[in-house]
Scaffold this active site. Structure first.
Site, PDB file in Angstrom:
ATOM      1  N   LYS A   1      31.435  35.432  48.222  1.00  0.00           N
ATOM      2  CA  LYS A   1      31.704  33.994  48.302  1.00  0.00           C
ATOM      3  C   LYS A   1      33.208  33.745  48.130  1.00  0.00           C
ATOM      4  O   LYS A   1      33.952  34.649  47.723  1.00  0.00           O
ATOM      5  CB  LYS A   1      30.899  33.253  47.236  1.00  0.00           C
ATOM      6  CG  LYS A   1      31.258  33.625  45.812  1.00  0.00           C
ATOM      7  CD  LYS A   1      30.284  32.990  44.827  1.00  0.00           C
ATOM      8  CE  LYS A   1      30.656  33.334  43.400  1.00  0.00           C
ATOM      9  NZ  LYS A   1      29.614  32.924  42.444  1.00  0.00           N
TER      10      LYS A   1
ATOM     11  N   TYR B   1      63.299  22.836  37.117  1.00  0.00           N
ATOM     12  CA  TYR B   1      63.067  21.427  36.818  1.00  0.00           C
ATOM     13  C   TYR B   1      63.099  21.171  35.323  1.00  0.00           C
ATOM     14  O   TYR B   1      62.485  21.894  34.541  1.00  0.00           O
ATOM     15  CB  TYR B   1      61.711  20.969  37.372  1.00  0.00           C
ATOM     16  CG  TYR B   1      61.706  20.828  38.877  1.00  0.00           C
ATOM     17  CD1 TYR B   1      62.506  19.872  39.503  1.00  0.00           C
ATOM     18  CD2 TYR B   1      60.893  21.640  39.655  1.00  0.00           C
ATOM     19  CE1 TYR B   1      62.501  19.737  40.886  1.00  0.00           C
ATOM     20  CE2 TYR B   1      60.885  21.507  41.036  1.00  0.00           C
ATOM     21  CZ  TYR B   1      61.689  20.556  41.644  1.00  0.00           C
ATOM     22  OH  TYR B   1      61.680  20.429  43.002  1.00  0.00           O
TER      23      TYR B   1
HETATM   24  C1  LIG Z   1      29.060  34.174  41.945  1.00  0.00           C
HETATM   25  C2  LIG Z   1      27.635  34.506  41.871  1.00  0.00           C
HETATM   26  C3  LIG Z   1      27.222  35.824  41.656  1.00  0.00           C
HETATM   27  C4  LIG Z   1      28.209  36.943  41.378  1.00  0.00           C
HETATM   28  O1  LIG Z   1      28.719  36.786  40.089  1.00  0.00           O
HETATM   29  P1  LIG Z   1      29.837  37.818  39.543  1.00  0.00           P
HETATM   30  O2  LIG Z   1      29.930  37.546  38.088  1.00  0.00           O
HETATM   31  O3  LIG Z   1      31.078  37.472  40.287  1.00  0.00           O
HETATM   32  O4  LIG Z   1      29.359  39.178  39.855  1.00  0.00           O
HETATM   33  C5  LIG Z   1      25.875  36.097  41.681  1.00  0.00           C
HETATM   34  N1  LIG Z   1      24.972  35.117  41.901  1.00  0.00           N
HETATM   35  C6  LIG Z   1      25.326  33.833  42.100  1.00  0.00           C
HETATM   36  C7  LIG Z   1      24.270  32.807  42.321  1.00  0.00           C
HETATM   37  C8  LIG Z   1      26.666  33.485  42.078  1.00  0.00           C
HETATM   38  O5  LIG Z   1      27.014  32.206  42.258  1.00  0.00           O
END
Ligand SMILES: *Cc1c(COP(=O)(O)O)cnc(C)c1O
Length: 378
Positions: free
Chosen positions: A47, A272
């Site tokens: 993702k 700044y």
């Molecule tokens: C992001 C996510 C994961 C993976 O989590 P990590 O801690 O990055 O391994 C698994 N399941 C769902 C539903 C997620 O949103």
């Protein structure tokens, strides 16, 4: 003697655009590390564009190391992976804009269903399909109150699922652990119980075989009871262990050029508001990345980049597209490469150090790198 410093002669060294390098070998090694922790299948979560490192690049490295599935947020992300020629099963678990059912059937994308309403909608949409059913994973709320069907609605969900059997195929049951950064099986126990309850009810309702999946990186590394049939691992594969129990390989390196360098006397205000004032004559290097590129604006002292194997502190405020570093006696001609973060130990800061300087978590550092930053595969 610092007073002997002179302005470095400008060289013709080539500048390079700020670049985020993805390291596929490190990702493959992390898949192996995860595999050593579980007998369950591995779903590689890509993702947020593969945690900022390029969903296609990261996915290919993971599949090369035999991750069996991919997980993404929405079906649009899944379609992009299919367009890139990726063949393994893909699950999409949050579809804020709804789902194009014809597309997901064509793309062979599984859809997680997080509420009774969503399931009704999916079944209604799927009635327009000439052939094929939508593959669904039923998502139980295992304690987050973020997504997933609450326990009290599970029976109703199953009733609706049975009524839609000619349009959807229930192939999985999922949950998600609320204590994503805790290495504490006792904390996971209620979620594990609820997961078993969810699975058993789905089997009793006549569905199956099922793929049951609950754990993310932390559960995979710290609690066997959470593994079920498949683990969904994202952060761990790009070198981030939220449980901080094992050491994984960093899979990202951010580099940028020194775009300007100078020598300034003691008492010189920098950036700044003159938030920092030099205490001695020193050399400064301006680096062409700033908060618009994902460099956190609020940084604890100690924040630094590496140049020629030396850690050089960031001085003054972070600007939109540049930062200033104090290189002391180190001559840094324009075009010199600075490593903002990377997997090497020593002078090069890690994303974990950046997270500490920003009072955040490593995930926000890697996913925050801006669009102007070029991408490269190392
Ligand atoms: C992001 C996510 C994961 C993976 O989590 P990590 O801690 O990055 O391994 C698994 N399941 C769902 C539903 C997620 O949103």
């Amino acid at each position: 003697m610092t007073t002997a410093l002179t302005t470095p002669r400008l060289t013709l060294s080539r500048m390079h655009a700020p670049t985020l390098h993805t390291l596929p070998d490190a990702i493959a090694a992390n898949v192996e590390r995860m595999r050593s922790a579980t007998d369950a299948r591995i779903m590689a979560v890509v993702k947020a564009d593969g945690y900022g490192l390029g969903a296609g690049t990261v996915a290919r490295a993971e599949i090369g190391a035999e991750a069996a599935w991919l997980g993404v947020t929405d079906a649009g992300d899944a379609a992009e992976l299919r367009d890139a020629g990726i063949e393994v099963p893909i699950l999409a678990w949050l579809n804020p804009a709804g789902v194009d059912v014809a597309q997901v059937v064509t793309d062979r994308v599984d859809i997680a269903v997080g509420s009774v309403d969503e399931l009704r909608q999916l079944i209604a949409d799927a009635s327009s399909l000439p052939g094929g059913r939508v593959r669904a994973h039923l998502h139980m709320d295992t304690g987050m109150s973020r997504g997933g069907v609450p326990l009290q609605d599970w029976a109703e969900l199953l009733r609706v699922a049975r009524s839609g059997r000619d349009r959807i195929e229930v192939v999985g049951v999922m949950g998600h652990l609320p204590d994503a950064d805790a290495a504490d099986p006792a904390m996971n126990a209620p979620a594990v119980l609820r997961m078993r309850h969810a699975r058993d009810a789905v089997l009793r309702a006549g569905f199956g075989p099922l793929i049951v999946h609950l754990a993310a990186t932390s559960g995979t590394l710290t609690d066997q009871a959470t593994h079920f049939d498949m683990v969904r691992v994202g952060a761990g594969l790009v070198g981030i262990d939220p449980s901080e129990t094992v050491s994984l390989q960093g899979a990202a390196r951010l580099t940028a050029s020194v775009v300007h360098s100078s020598v300034v006397p003691a008492g010189t205000p920098i950036g700044y508001g003159g938030a920092y004032v030099t205490e001695r004559t020193t050399r400064l290097g301006v680096i062409g990345v700033g908060y618009a590129d994902g460099i956190p604006r609020e940084l604890a002292s100690g924040a630094a980049v590496a140049i020629d194997g030396i850690r050089c502190p960031i001085v003054g405020r972070v600007s939109m597209d540049q930062i200033v570093v104090d290189t002391g006696e180190l001559v840094v001609p324009r075009g010199t490469t600075a490593v903002v973060f990377g997997p090497e130990a020593g002078a090069v800061p890690t994303v974990q150090e950046w997270a500490r300087w920003a009072a955040s978590i490593p995930h926000t550092i890697v996913t925050g790198i801006g669009a102007r930053v070029e991408r490269a595969i190392a």
